[in-house]
Design an enzyme around this catalytic site. Structure first.
Site, short mmCIF file in Angstrom:
data_model
loop_
_atom_site.label_atom_id
_atom_site.label_comp_id
_atom_site.label_asym_id
_atom_site.label_seq_id
_atom_site.Cartn_x
_atom_site.Cartn_y
_atom_site.Cartn_z
N HIS A 217 0.84 -1.20 0.00
CA HIS A 217 0.00 0.00 0.00
C HIS A 217 0.86 1.23 0.00
O HIS A 217 0.56 2.22 0.65
CB HIS A 217 -0.90 0.03 1.23
CG HIS A 217 -1.75 -1.15 1.34
ND1 HIS A 217 -1.38 -2.26 2.04
CD2 HIS A 217 -2.95 -1.43 0.79
CE1 HIS A 217 -2.33 -3.16 1.94
NE2 HIS A 217 -3.29 -2.69 1.19
N GLY A 394 -0.47 7.78 4.53
CA GLY A 394 -0.71 9.12 4.01
C GLY A 394 -2.15 9.44 3.66
O GLY A 394 -2.42 10.49 3.09
N ASP A 395 -3.08 8.57 4.01
CA ASP A 395 -4.46 8.81 3.57
C ASP A 395 -5.35 9.40 4.66
O ASP A 395 -6.54 9.56 4.46
CB ASP A 395 -5.09 7.50 3.06
CG ASP A 395 -5.23 6.48 4.18
OD1 ASP A 395 -4.65 6.70 5.27
OD2 ASP A 395 -5.89 5.46 3.96
N GLY A 399 -9.10 10.75 4.02
CA GLY A 399 -10.13 9.89 4.60
C GLY A 399 -11.02 10.66 5.54
O GLY A 399 -12.25 10.54 5.50
N SER A 440 -9.54 4.60 10.53
CA SER A 440 -10.17 5.65 11.32
C SER A 440 -11.62 5.84 10.86
O SER A 440 -12.48 6.16 11.68
CB SER A 440 -9.39 6.96 11.20
OG SER A 440 -9.44 7.43 9.88
P1 ADP Z 1 -5.50 3.63 7.89
O1 ADP Z 1 -4.59 3.38 9.05
O2 ADP Z 1 -6.37 2.47 7.57
O3 ADP Z 1 -4.78 4.21 6.72
P2 ADP Z 1 -6.28 6.31 8.68
O4 ADP Z 1 -4.98 6.74 8.14
O5 ADP Z 1 -7.48 7.08 8.25
O6 ADP Z 1 -6.55 4.77 8.41
O7 ADP Z 1 -6.26 6.38 10.26
C1 ADP Z 1 -5.12 6.07 11.00
C2 ADP Z 1 -5.46 6.27 12.45
O8 ADP Z 1 -6.41 5.31 12.88
C3 ADP Z 1 -4.29 6.09 13.37
O9 ADP Z 1 -3.55 7.30 13.46
C4 ADP Z 1 -4.94 5.71 14.69
O10 ADP Z 1 -5.29 6.86 15.44
C5 ADP Z 1 -6.24 5.08 14.26
N1 ADP Z 1 -6.21 3.63 14.50
C6 ADP Z 1 -5.59 2.69 13.79
N2 ADP Z 1 -5.82 1.47 14.31
C7 ADP Z 1 -6.60 1.65 15.40
C8 ADP Z 1 -7.18 0.80 16.39
N3 ADP Z 1 -7.02 -0.52 16.34
N4 ADP Z 1 -7.93 1.34 17.36
C9 ADP Z 1 -8.11 2.70 17.41
N5 ADP Z 1 -7.60 3.54 16.51
C10 ADP Z 1 -6.85 3.04 15.52
MG MG Z 2 -3.67 5.94 6.84
#
Ligand code: ADP
Ligand code: MG
Length: 575
Positions: A217, A394-395, A399, A440
């Site tokens: 990814h 970086g999303d 998002g 998130s």
């Molecule tokens: P992704 O990680 O799928 O790319 P995002 O970048 O939108 O999604 O969000 C990342 C954020 O999600 C992290 O900075 C963290 O705060 C939160 N996060 C990731 N995993 C968990 C989890 N298991 N429980 C709570 N928050 C989480």
């Molecule tokens: Mg992310």
């Protein structure tokens, strides 16, 4: 570079329309993804695979006889939503139960687990198997935390073939788990990939170097090393995969030498020459090796080696025939005629129940609060993206913007129809989860839904204590789904202290506005303090060291959201 697109925002949708047209013999579109174009026998287990896009032929390229019954299609590198998985699962199920399988990523796991809950509640037996083949992404002791990369293909293939052979759900699940346990992958990245419309790659590998332990990814490799000649690279990959050979190995292996999108087939064959020679020298028999692109990462350059340690049973399904858009083997044929009408968008409309006067007012206030959050998040989009790019993908900025924007729209529409707090926040949460993608997104969506449910639609009055309890319910739901603890470097590190402070403030006699103000200061401080933490869950975990010194993006955006709501409450005179 990814150069051919109309609008980067619709890249995935446009690609899917083209894919479906070109492969009408195999697949038809349903909300959330695709299912086989041909009818399957009643009682057959449906195998539905999925994940984000950008990995073609994974995942819609393997839908067809002998392989998957459907694929859930998320945005680029983003987990599909719960709705997506639910719809595709529902459209694919034929009375024999359903097996979902995806790579082991927090977003996918949560969304597919939530979809499983919903399907089970409707009487569709559903099992989920998450692939964990990437040996570089966690130690043997923490195998369950490993990511799914090219080994996805092995697990999906074995499960698909077992289902096609008429095995029941328990057996298909057992074989999928067994295939996952017998599969190991090690890869290296040679150059990053470019998101459509972006003017630079997500990461660069310096000339003469390689990123060892690639992600699919746009995650950079876990360690940077000098790029050796192909034969030495082949040895490195093989040694790493063989290092975890199961004790009961009979030295028969299926193999995939996978290109990531921008590695030439000829280059792959050069590497394979050494891999295959070494395997023979070491006494292994290689069964039906695949050398080519099976799980890609947009236009990333790189290569991974997957071995599956076979026994008779796994070999049967690894070598079984399949006929799909991107993968054909032997003589698999569709047995049924054209598929009966699958689900359409119309089937999926939800009705809004009217709320009590107090609850409807709370719903309107929620709309205003979401609007304020949307403004703040839009302003911070680039900062959040940069923060997430350090150790994540970086999303996060995009998002959050997508999630909150669609949440505002859905919340408004529900509120305009007279919905109460529960209805408004359920609509907002579902829209957020289904549009934001990412970990998130699903957590925010589920949290808003739970927060709303705690307030209800029928209350005659909503007190500050109710609001504090509702925030706690939202936090609890995030913890239940994401299974993260305080200190794991997630949004919970801001949210749990926020919920505590809010409750204490309210119990101590502060007005809702004042208690919220104080709590949002706590959230802000705690979000900043996450800079000193190493992520223990989520996409940033494999690059934990890199993340040190940068606050968690999810905690940062959450604290930001709590801050802007202070003014909304103050303006509404929430005493
Ligand atoms: P992704 O990680 O799928 O790319 P995002 O970048 O939108 O999604 O969000 C990342 C954020 O999600 C992290 O900075 C963290 O705060 C939160 N996060 C990731 N995993 C968990 C989890 N298991 N429980 C709570 N928050 C989480
Ligand atoms: Mg992310």
């Amino acid at each position: 570079m990814t150069k051919l697109f109309n609008d980067p925002k619709t890249f995935m949708e446009d690609a899917l329309v083209g894919f479906l047209d070109a492969n009408a013999r195999y697949a038809v579109g349903v909300p959330g993804g695709v299912v086989r174009a041909s009818e399957t026998p009643q009682g057959k287990v449906a195998v539905v695979v999925g994940g984000g896009s950008g990995h073609y032929p994974a995942f819609c390229g393997v839908v067809g006889p002998g392989f998957a019954d459907g694929a859930v299609v998320g945005n680029i590198f983003t987990s599909p939503s719960t709705d997506d998985a639910y719809h595709v699962g529902k459209a694919a199920a034929q009375g024999g139960g359903l097996l979902f399988s995806t790579g082991n990523y927090a977003g996918d796991v949560m969304n597919f687990n939530l979809a499983q809950e919903r399907l089970e509640a409707e009487g569709i037996r559903t099992r989920n198997v998450y692939v964990t083949d990437d040996v570089a992404s966690a130690s043997v002791q923490e195998k369950h935390k490993r990511r799914g990369i090219a080994g996805d293909f092995v697990v999906f293939k074995v499960a698909g073939a077992a289902a096609e052979a008429g095995l029941d759900l328990d057996e298909v699940e057992r074989l999928a788990i067994k295939a996952n346990e017998a599969t190991r992958t090690m890869g290296v990245g040679l150059e990053g990939c470019t998101m459509p419309g972006a003017d630079d790659k997500l990461f660069h590998v310096p000339a003469g170097k390689m990123g060892v332990g690639l992600g699919i990814h746009g995650e950079p490799g876990i360690a940077e090393e000098d790029l050796p000649p192909a034969s030495e690279l082949a040895t490195l990959l093989l040694d790493r995969v063989l290092a975890e050979e199961p004790a009961d190995s009979i030295k028969r292996v299926g193999a995939i030498l996978n290109g990531l999108g921008a590695t030439k087939y000829e280059e792959l064959f050069v590497v394979w020459k050494t891999v295959s020679g070494l395997l023979k020298e070491k006494g292994y028999t290689v069964v039906d090796p695949e050398v080519g692109e099976l799980v890609t990462s947009l236009d990333m350059a790189g290569v991974s080696l997957t071995l599956v340690y076979l026994d008779d049973e796994l070999e049967t399904y690894w070598t079984a025939p399949a006929d799909t858009p991107a993968y054909k083997k032997g003589a698999a044929v569709a047995v049924g005629g054209p598929r009966r009408a699958a689900l359409s968008e119309e089937d999926l409309k939800v009705e809004i129940a009217p709320g009590s006067a107090a609850s409807a007012r709370a719903g309107m206030l929620a709309v205003t609060a979401l609007e304020a959050m949307a403004q703040a998040i839009r302003d911070a989009e680039d900062d959040l993206a940069r923060m997430d790019a350090i150790a994540g993908d970086g999303d996060h900025g995009r998002g959050m913007v997508k999630g909150v924007t669609f949440a505002v729209e859905a919340a408004k529409s529900a509120s305009d129809q007279g919905a109460g707090a529960a209805g408004v926040l359920a609509a907002a949460g579902d829209a957020w989860a289904s549009k934001a993608g990412g970990t998130s997104g699903v957590l925010w969506g589920a949290a808003l839904r739970s927060l709303g449910a705690r307030l209800g639609d029928e209350a005659e009055q909503i007190s500050a204590t109710d609001v504090a309890a509702a925030v706690q319910a939202g936090a609890d739901r995030i913890q239940e789904l994401g299974k993260a603890q305080l200190g794991d470097k997630t949004m919970l590190d801001a949210l749990l202290p926020f919920a505590d402070a809010l409750r204490q403030g309210v119990e101590g006699g502060k007005s809702l506005t004042e208690a919220w103000r104080a709590a949002s200061q706590v959230a802000t401080t705690k979000a900043g303090e996450t800079a000193g933490l190493r992520p223990k869950v989520g996409r940033a975990r494999p690059l934990a060291e890199r993340s040190l010194g940068t606050p968690d993006p999810g905690a940062t955006s959450l604290a930001m959201c709590t801050r802007v709501v202070v003014d909304v409450l103050a303006a509404a005179g929430k005493e």
